[in-house]
Enzyme design. Structure first.
Site, PDB file in Angstrom:
ATOM      1  N   ASP A 111       0.855  -1.183   0.000  1.00 25.34           N
ATOM      2  CA  ASP A 111       0.000   0.000   0.000  1.00 25.34           C
ATOM      3  C   ASP A 111       0.889   1.230   0.000  1.00 25.34           C
ATOM      4  OD1 ASP A 111      -2.864   1.130   0.504  1.00 25.34           O
ATOM      5  OD2 ASP A 111      -1.572   2.164   1.950  1.00 25.34           O
ATOM      6  N   ILE A 112       0.569   2.207  -0.854  1.00 23.72           N
ATOM      7  CA  ILE A 112       1.332   3.460  -0.906  1.00 23.72           C
ATOM      8  C   ILE A 112       0.934   4.305   0.303  1.00 23.72           C
ATOM      9  CG2 ILE A 112       1.814   5.563  -2.216  1.00 23.72           C
ATOM     10  CD1 ILE A 112       1.151   4.027  -4.753  1.00 23.72           C
TER      11      ILE A 112
ATOM     12  N   GLU B 295      -4.598   2.393  -4.387  1.00 20.63           N
ATOM     13  CA  GLU B 295      -3.144   2.466  -4.246  1.00 20.63           C
ATOM     14  C   GLU B 295      -2.544   1.158  -3.755  1.00 20.63           C
ATOM     15  OE1 GLU B 295      -4.826   4.104  -0.338  1.00 20.63           O
ATOM     16  OE2 GLU B 295      -5.398   3.999  -2.450  1.00 20.63           O
TER      17      GLU B 295
END
Length: 479
Positions: A355-356, A398
């Site tokens: 996950d960003i 994301e």
């Protein structure tokens, strides 16, 4: 999504059936039209043409023979001067050369001599078979006749004789005269109609005997030798025109018969139907081949076009359009298959859930365009950092997920750390966002009793832990 050829096969078959059906309908229509034209036009017209041709070649010689029979010199010579053979030979020679006849002749009833331009050719006798024509003619009520016969004293050619009786002042028959024509023009005419129009033409008498036919081509002796016509002889030997259809040796024929009173013979014009429909059949086979080729060509075009659309749809269905990575659906199917193989072969299988960090802030402050560039750049980093046997996919938003084949937990944890560090230090991401990007990673490995759902639940928990531990870190879940 697997390409299905069944619809292409169905479309191709329908196209071919349609084109073949239209070709078949056109074929039968052409066959019927050709046969109808043959019956109603070609055959009758040919019969009339041949009849006209024969008449044209008979009228002038008939007039000449009639003139000879009425000539006063000839009557006087027969009555009083038959001993002077030179006079009659000179007369016959003059007629023969003047009108370009093959032969001229005179028969004296008194002496039974047969005269030609060369002199006395024969002395007639009722006992001689080749002299029977005269005695039959003499006993008939006809004043003239036309017959086709051989005369061995003149040559071996078939000759058409036009015979006229000669009468004295008291109407007693004193002889017969006439001319002889070579029938070679008839043979040439018969040959012409055979070669030009595919008609077999010949002449028969009242007994069905073939009197005149094209030499070396038609060997028929009697029309009744054709088994299909044996029972039709009485219909053919008829003064009225006749059209017959019959089948012989599995071939269909059309026969037109016409009585020629000048010859007392019957003109037969015969057509083998296959000779006239052969071109129609050839056209039919050609059209079928063309239809097949066109149908196959259309099928190839359809396959190419549909396959292209199928591939595009397949790509849209299985690929994330922004990053061009596999989407969630595709990854799920791959993971399901790989998990079965892992459990069967007892090999390790690990997954990374990525996950960003703070991606919402990037979108909100820098815009969605920068957010999209960030996602694509991260996708490139992940793809270039894993093996070709591994799978990276965009899970949504994301989030990204990686499937590591034949990789245990320790190795997966090492790969996760390498990815985290590579992203944090990536210059391109720093240029895009002006401050750099970090990621959080959840790591897990498949257990013996795992299902896809249980594996997803565990790796999701691992990522959640990484986010709660301050982000830009790795969390591992084993159970």
């Amino acid at each position: 999504m697997r390409f299905n050829y069944q619809i292409i096969v169905i479309i191709t078959a329908l196209l071919f059936v349609l084109s073949s059906s239209l070709t078949l309908i056109n074929y039968f229509a052409s066959i019927n039209s050709t046969t109808k034209h043959l019956k109603e036009s070609a055959l009758p017209l040919t019969v009339d043409n041949i009849y006209t041709e024969i008449q044209k070649n008979i009228i002038e010689p008939s007039l000449i023979a009639s003139m000879m029979s009425s000539d006063t010199f000839m009557k006087d010579w027969l009555t009083h001067e038959e001993d002077d053979i030179e006079q009659i030979t000179r007369f016959l020679d003059t007629i023969q050369n003047k009108y370009k006849m093959y032969t001229t002749f005179l028969v004296s009833e008194k002496s039974q001599h047969y005269y030609t331009a060369s002199g006395v050719l024969d002395k007639l006798s009722a006992d001689k078979a080749h002299n029977q024509w005269y005695f039959k003619f003499k006993s008939s009520s006809k004043s003239h006749e036309i017959n086709i016969d051989y005369n061995e004293n003149i040559g071996d050619s078939l000759i058409m004789f036009i015979n006229y009786k000669i009468f004295d002042d008291e109407y007693h028959m004193i002889g017969a005269t006439g001319i002889g024509l070579k029938t070679s023009y008839i043979n040439e005419m018969l040959k012409y109609f055979r070669l030009q129009y595919n008609f077999n033409v010949y002449l028969i008498d009242e007994q069905g005997e073939v009197v005149v036919s094209e030499r070396s081509v038609n060997n028929l002796a009697n029309i009744s030798d054709i088994s299909a016509l044996k029972s039709q002889l009485s219909n053919i030997i008829n003064k009225n025109n006749l059209l017959l259809e019959y089948n012989q040796n599995n071939n269909d024929y059309l026969l037109n018969a016409k009585y020629i009173p000048e010859l007392d013979l019957y003109l037969i014009v015969e057509a083998k139907v296959d000779n006239f429909t052969a071109s129609v059949k050839e056209t039919f086979y050609l059209n079928v081949c063309i239809s097949l080729i066109i149908t196959l060509l259309i099928a190839v075009i359809i396959i190419f076009y549909v396959r292209s659309i199928h591939n595009k749809l397949n790509t849209l269905a299985n690929t994330d359009p922004l990053t061009e990575l596999a989407n969630r659906r595709t990854f799920y199917n791959i993971l399901e298959h790989s998990l079965l193989l892992t459990l069967r072969n007892n090999t390790p299988l690990s997954t990374l859930f990525i996950d960003i960090d703070n991606f919402k802030t990037i979108n909100d402050t820098l815009g969605h365009d920068i957010g999209d560039k960030t996602l694509k750049s991260l996708a490139d980093i992940l793809t270039s950092s894993i093996r070709k046997s591994d799978t990276v996919a965009r899970w949504g938003g994301e989030e990204f997920i990686i499937l590591l084949e034949d990789t245990n937990l320790a190795h997966a944890n090492l790969i996760a750390e390498q990815l985290r560090s590579a992203v944090e230090k990536n210059v391109a991401l720093k240029e895009i966002t002006n401050k750099g990007v970090t990621i959080s990673i959840g790591v897990t490995t498949a257990n013996e009793n795992d299902t896809v759902e249980s594996l997803f639940k565990r790796i999701d928990n691992a990522l959640y832990s990484a986010k709660n531990n301050g982000k830009n870190c790795i969390a591992v879940e084993t159970e």
